[in-house]
Motif scaffolding. Structure first.
Motif, short mmCIF file in Angstrom:
data_model
loop_
_atom_site.label_atom_id
_atom_site.label_comp_id
_atom_site.label_asym_id
_atom_site.label_seq_id
_atom_site.Cartn_x
_atom_site.Cartn_y
_atom_site.Cartn_z
N TRP A 174 3.88 4.34 8.87
CA TRP A 174 3.22 4.92 7.72
C TRP A 174 3.79 6.31 7.47
N GLU A 175 3.85 6.68 6.20
CA GLU A 175 4.36 8.01 5.86
C GLU A 175 3.48 9.12 6.43
N ASP A 210 -2.91 10.19 6.62
CA ASP A 210 -3.78 9.96 5.46
C ASP A 210 -3.54 8.57 4.86
N ASP A 211 -2.28 8.14 4.82
CA ASP A 211 -1.99 6.80 4.31
C ASP A 211 -2.59 5.73 5.23
N SER A 242 -6.31 5.61 4.65
CA SER A 242 -6.60 4.89 3.41
C SER A 242 -6.51 3.38 3.62
N HIS A 243 -5.50 2.95 4.37
CA HIS A 243 -5.32 1.53 4.67
C HIS A 243 -6.57 0.96 5.36
N GLU A 270 0.82 -1.21 0.00
CA GLU A 270 0.00 0.00 0.00
C GLU A 270 0.86 1.26 0.00
N ARG A 271 0.30 2.31 -0.59
CA ARG A 271 0.96 3.62 -0.60
C ARG A 271 1.21 4.07 0.84
N GLY A 272 2.44 4.42 1.13
CA GLY A 272 2.78 4.97 2.43
C GLY A 272 3.15 3.97 3.50
N CYS A 273 3.00 2.68 3.24
CA CYS A 273 3.36 1.68 4.25
C CYS A 273 4.87 1.48 4.24
#
Length: 102
Positions: free
Chosen positions: A65-66, A69-70, A73-74, A32-35
């Motif tokens: 997480w970055e 928001d990431d 989303s997760h 996932e984005r940001g993980c």
């Protein structure tokens, strides 16, 4: 960057079933984005002075997480929502901490 400590206390005899479900979603989560990290851990029995007594039915997930928001989303992904539905009857209690470095 944020850190998440998610402690899952399984109902008696249900820890293995929860671990199976977590292992199924882990490859999806780490993509996932940001993980930045997603580690599934359990307590270690030890005789080191001052260490809290090991809790056999507790699973702890260490996440990085970055951004918040990431993480948000997760929590809305289909694999996470499916995981939650699958394990809800096997969980006694969940405690989530969201931290940032200082």
């Amino acid at each position: 960057m944020i850190n998440v400590i998610a402690e899952i206390e399984a109902k008696q005899g249900c820890k293995g079933k929860i671990l199976t479900e977590l292992m199924l979603i882990k490859p999806l989560v780490i993509e996932e984005r940001g993980c930045l990290e997603y580690s599934i851990t359990q307590h270690v029995k030890t005789d080191i002075l001052g260490v809290t007594h090991a809790q056999d039915e507790v699973i702890t997930i260490l996440e990085k997480w970055e951004s918040q928001d990431d993480l948000k989303s997760h929590l809305l992904t289909s694999h996470f929502l499916n995981y939650e539905r699958s394990v809800k009857d096997w969980i006694f209690k969940v405690n989530i901490k969201i931290l940032e470095a200082i």
